[in-house]
Every structure is written in C-alpha cells, then in structure tokens.
Design an enzyme around this catalytic site. Sequence first.
Site, PDB file in Angstrom:
ATOM      1  N   ASP A  58       0.876  -1.177   0.000  1.00  0.00           N
ATOM      2  CA  ASP A  58       0.000   0.000   0.000  1.00  0.00           C
ATOM      3  C   ASP A  58       0.912   1.225   0.000  1.00  0.00           C
ATOM      4  OD1 ASP A  58      -1.611   2.171   0.596  1.00  0.00           O
ATOM      5  OD2 ASP A  58      -2.917   1.019   1.934  1.00  0.00           O
ATOM      6  N   TYR A 150      -6.594  17.390  -5.831  1.00  0.00           N
ATOM      7  CA  TYR A 150      -5.811  16.409  -6.607  1.00  0.00           C
ATOM      8  C   TYR A 150      -4.772  17.098  -7.475  1.00  0.00           C
ATOM      9  CZ  TYR A 150      -4.840  13.115 -10.422  1.00  0.00           C
ATOM     10  OH  TYR A 150      -4.215  12.334 -11.368  1.00  0.00           O
ATOM     11  N   SER A 151      -5.209  18.085  -8.282  1.00  0.00           N
ATOM     12  CA  SER A 151      -4.252  18.691  -9.221  1.00  0.00           C
ATOM     13  C   SER A 151      -3.172  19.457  -8.456  1.00  0.00           C
ATOM     14  CB  SER A 151      -4.960  19.587 -10.232  1.00  0.00           C
ATOM     15  OG  SER A 151      -5.725  20.566  -9.580  1.00  0.00           O
ATOM     16  N   LYS A 154      -0.659  16.893  -7.421  1.00  0.00           N
ATOM     17  CA  LYS A 154       0.119  16.454  -8.591  1.00  0.00           C
ATOM     18  C   LYS A 154       1.110  17.540  -9.017  1.00  0.00           C
ATOM     19  CE  LYS A 154      -1.313  12.243  -9.599  1.00  0.00           C
ATOM     20  NZ  LYS A 154      -0.398  11.096  -9.628  1.00  0.00           N
TER      21      LYS A 154
HETATM   22  N1  LIG Z   1      -6.196   7.958 -16.261  1.00  0.00           N
HETATM   23  C1  LIG Z   1      -6.024   9.267 -16.364  1.00  0.00           C
HETATM   24  O1  LIG Z   1      -6.808   9.953 -17.052  1.00  0.00           O
HETATM   25  C2  LIG Z   1      -4.851   9.916 -15.710  1.00  0.00           C
HETATM   26  C3  LIG Z   1      -4.496  11.206 -16.133  1.00  0.00           C
HETATM   27  C4  LIG Z   1      -3.420  11.833 -15.524  1.00  0.00           C
HETATM   28  C5  LIG Z   1      -2.693  11.188 -14.536  1.00  0.00           C
HETATM   29  N2  LIG Z   1      -3.069   9.926 -14.132  1.00  0.00           N
HETATM   30  C6  LIG Z   1      -2.264   9.278 -13.088  1.00  0.00           C
HETATM   31  O2  LIG Z   1      -1.780   8.054 -13.590  1.00  0.00           O
HETATM   32  C7  LIG Z   1      -1.540   7.150 -12.510  1.00  0.00           C
HETATM   33  C8  LIG Z   1      -2.129   5.786 -12.823  1.00  0.00           C
HETATM   34  O3  LIG Z   1      -3.530   5.892 -12.881  1.00  0.00           O
HETATM   35  P1  LIG Z   1      -4.444   5.004 -13.862  1.00  0.00           P
HETATM   36  O4  LIG Z   1      -5.098   5.938 -14.785  1.00  0.00           O
HETATM   37  O5  LIG Z   1      -3.680   3.863 -14.394  1.00  0.00           O
HETATM   38  O6  LIG Z   1      -5.571   4.550 -12.795  1.00  0.00           O
HETATM   39  P2  LIG Z   1      -6.052   3.113 -12.301  1.00  0.00           P
HETATM   40  O7  LIG Z   1      -6.415   2.266 -13.461  1.00  0.00           O
HETATM   41  O8  LIG Z   1      -7.086   3.413 -11.261  1.00  0.00           O
HETATM   42  O9  LIG Z   1      -4.751   2.499 -11.635  1.00  0.00           O
HETATM   43  C9  LIG Z   1      -4.277   2.955 -10.394  1.00  0.00           C
HETATM   44  C10 LIG Z   1      -3.192   2.002  -9.911  1.00  0.00           C
HETATM   45  O10 LIG Z   1      -2.729   2.479  -8.638  1.00  0.00           O
HETATM   46  C11 LIG Z   1      -2.818   1.410  -7.702  1.00  0.00           C
HETATM   47  N3  LIG Z   1      -3.123   1.926  -6.374  1.00  0.00           N
HETATM   48  C12 LIG Z   1      -4.195   2.666  -5.974  1.00  0.00           C
HETATM   49  N4  LIG Z   1      -4.122   2.893  -4.660  1.00  0.00           N
HETATM   50  C13 LIG Z   1      -2.994   2.271  -4.208  1.00  0.00           C
HETATM   51  C14 LIG Z   1      -2.379   2.134  -2.944  1.00  0.00           C
HETATM   52  N5  LIG Z   1      -2.906   2.676  -1.836  1.00  0.00           N
HETATM   53  N6  LIG Z   1      -1.217   1.435  -2.860  1.00  0.00           N
HETATM   54  C15 LIG Z   1      -0.669   0.876  -3.955  1.00  0.00           C
HETATM   55  N7  LIG Z   1      -1.201   0.968  -5.189  1.00  0.00           N
HETATM   56  C16 LIG Z   1      -2.353   1.666  -5.306  1.00  0.00           C
HETATM   57  C17 LIG Z   1      -3.948   0.519  -8.208  1.00  0.00           C
HETATM   58  O11 LIG Z   1      -3.775  -0.824  -7.778  1.00  0.00           O
HETATM   59  P3  LIG Z   1      -4.522  -1.509  -6.548  1.00  0.00           P
HETATM   60  O12 LIG Z   1      -5.931  -1.027  -6.545  1.00  0.00           O
HETATM   61  O13 LIG Z   1      -4.348  -2.957  -6.851  1.00  0.00           O
HETATM   62  O14 LIG Z   1      -3.754  -1.083  -5.337  1.00  0.00           O
HETATM   63  C18 LIG Z   1      -3.708   0.584  -9.719  1.00  0.00           C
HETATM   64  O15 LIG Z   1      -2.727  -0.333 -10.099  1.00  0.00           O
HETATM   65  C19 LIG Z   1      -2.126   7.809 -11.255  1.00  0.00           C
HETATM   66  O16 LIG Z   1      -1.078   8.385 -10.495  1.00  0.00           O
HETATM   67  C20 LIG Z   1      -3.018   8.913 -11.819  1.00  0.00           C
HETATM   68  O17 LIG Z   1      -3.136   9.995 -10.942  1.00  0.00           O
HETATM   69  C21 LIG Z   1      -4.118   9.285 -14.703  1.00  0.00           C
END
Ligand SMILES: NC(=O)c1ccc[n+]([C@@H]2O[C@H](COP(=O)([O-])OP(=O)(O)OC[C@H]3O[C@@H](n4cnc5c(N)ncnc54)[C@H](OP(=O)(O)O)[C@@H]3O)[C@@H](O)[C@H]2O)c1
Length: 246
Positions: A58, A150-151, A154
């Site tokens: 985590d 959030y932003s 980030k």
């Molecule tokens: N998708 C977008 O539009 C977008 C845009 C800009 C930036 N981002 C950033 O990209 C990154 C990846 O996001 P994503 O879009 O791939 O979202 P996602 O599909 O929800 O994946 C999030 C990942 O983070 C893990 N996670 C969440 N909470 C956690 C915790 N407490 N400990 C360890 N792992 C944790 C989840 O795995 P588990 O649930 O198995 O722990 C999952 O593998 C994030 O930092 C997000 O802010 C995303």
Amino acid sequence: MDVKGKVAIVTGASSGIGLATAKLLSSKGAKLVLVARSKDKLEQLAKELPDAIAVPADVSKVEDVKNMVKQAYDHFGRVDILINNAGRGYDAPVERTDIEIFHYIFDLDVVGPVVAMKEVIPLMRKQAEGTIINISSGTALMYLPNNGPYSGLKRALAHISLTAREELEKDNIVVSVVYPYITLTDFEKNTIKDASVQGHEETPEAQEAFKKADPPEYTAQRIVEGIESGEAEIFGHDWMKRAPAT
Ligand SMILES: NC(=O)c1ccc[n+]([C@@H]2O[C@H](COP(=O)([O-])OP(=O)(O)OC[C@H]3O[C@@H](n4cnc5c(N)ncnc54)[C@H](OP(=O)(O)O)[C@@H]3O)[C@@H](O)[C@H]2O)c1
C-alpha cells in the site's frame, strides 16, 4: 537510459497506465518489480512476464514503500528505474475538501513517491546511474474547478521531482515528470468524488474531452520514451506544454 536488462519498480502495476508500462518495459527486456495492493493480479502478471516479481504494497503507507524497495533490491541486487505511478483522484471544490481524504490522497500521491525516492537514491548513487519517473497529471498544469486538491498535489509532485532532478544531476540520476492526458483506465471509477461534483463527468465538455482520451498503451509509450530520452518533463501530448514564463 536503455531499459534492456534494467530493474524497474512500477507502482500501480495492477491496472491502467502502470500495467501497460510494466508490459511495455518487459517487452523491451526490463526486469520488473510489480507493486500495487491487488496481490492476485500482480502474481498472475508476474507469471506472464519474464524476470518479474510481485510485491504487494500500500503506497500510502511509509513502511510498505520502504519494504517495496528492500524487496526489489534483495531480489535483483539493484534498482535502475523507479516509476511512481500508483495514485488516485479526488474531486471536490476547495471549500468542501474533506481533510481526512485529502491527507490520504497526499500520502498516496505525494508522500509515497517521496519515500520511494528517498529509498532508491542511495542505491542509484552507488550504482552511479538511475532513472526516477514520477507520474503527475495534465490537471497539474490547469486550474480546474473541483479538482484543486488532486491537481494541487500532482503539481507538488512535479515540483519536487524537478527539484530533485537538479539535486541529483551530479550523481547521474535522472528525475523526470510525466503529465498524462486523460487516459482510458479505471482512474475515473476509482476517483473519490464529493457529493457536489458527482455526475459532472456527464457534462458536454467532459464528454468531448473523454472522446479524445488516450489508451493506456499510448501513455505507457510516452513514459518509456521519457525513460529513454531523460527529458525533464514529458507531456501526454505536445499541445499540453505551457508557454514558457516570460
Ligand atoms: N487515467 C487518467 O486519465 C490519468 C491522467 C493523468 C494522470 N493519471 C495518473 O496516472 C496514474 C495511474 O492511474 P491510472 O489511470 O492507471 O488509474 P487506475 O487504473 O485506477 O490504476 C491505479 C493504480 O494504482 C494502484 N493503487 C491505488 N491505490 C494504491 C495504494 N494505496 N497502494 C498501492 N497501489 C495503489 C492501483 O492498484 P490496486 O488497486 O491494486 O492497489 C492501480 O494499479 C495515477 O497516479 C493517476 O493519478 C491518470
């Protein structure tokens, strides 16, 4: 950095951008340390990828993050690449920000990555080489109503990353920040939303933006290009670059 044969820790490797990045790195010959909370998903993925281990953790918990780096080092004897990707969104107007949730998102999206950096930097310094990639967000470049908590975090992560980049240049440790555009993952589903903003994703503006969303494989490609080029800031798309300050 050429990723072939390198040991890469990818947090958030069970889903979305992290999963696609782990697969792409593996296809290019990297050895993977797969991190997230979903143990079963990670163990399945570790079976599918050569030279990969599952390390359930985590990332919002300091001890888990320290243990993650220790397990990576104990298994592979080095850490070449750290990708701080695990994260979660929180949509709320500043006035309605729930401080407990804000603390949690801060622990996950900022503190976890900083702890991971603190743990890998001495190892990378000893190796005289390393790459750290922190996944920020395109929203960090904007003042988007209902997205401040959030932003803002980030943005903090981006600022810390680029400061560390200056500090670590002399050690041949490259720190970069990635600002993904909207990417089609479980991110929206997993974003914690204040009651006042629920349903906002249905607005015409949001629907238009989501039509242009990227597949996770595209964003993963940008991340790996960032590792290879060592650029300071990697944007999901070039049009996201801010005008330089005058
Ligand atoms: N998708 C977008 O539009 C977008 C845009 C800009 C930036 N981002 C950033 O990209 C990154 C990846 O996001 P994503 O879009 O791939 O979202 P996602 O599909 O929800 O994946 C999030 C990942 O983070 C893990 N996670 C969440 N909470 C956690 C915790 N407490 N400990 C360890 N792992 C944790 C989840 O795995 P588990 O649930 O198995 O722990 C999952 O593998 C994030 O930092 C997000 O802010 C995303």
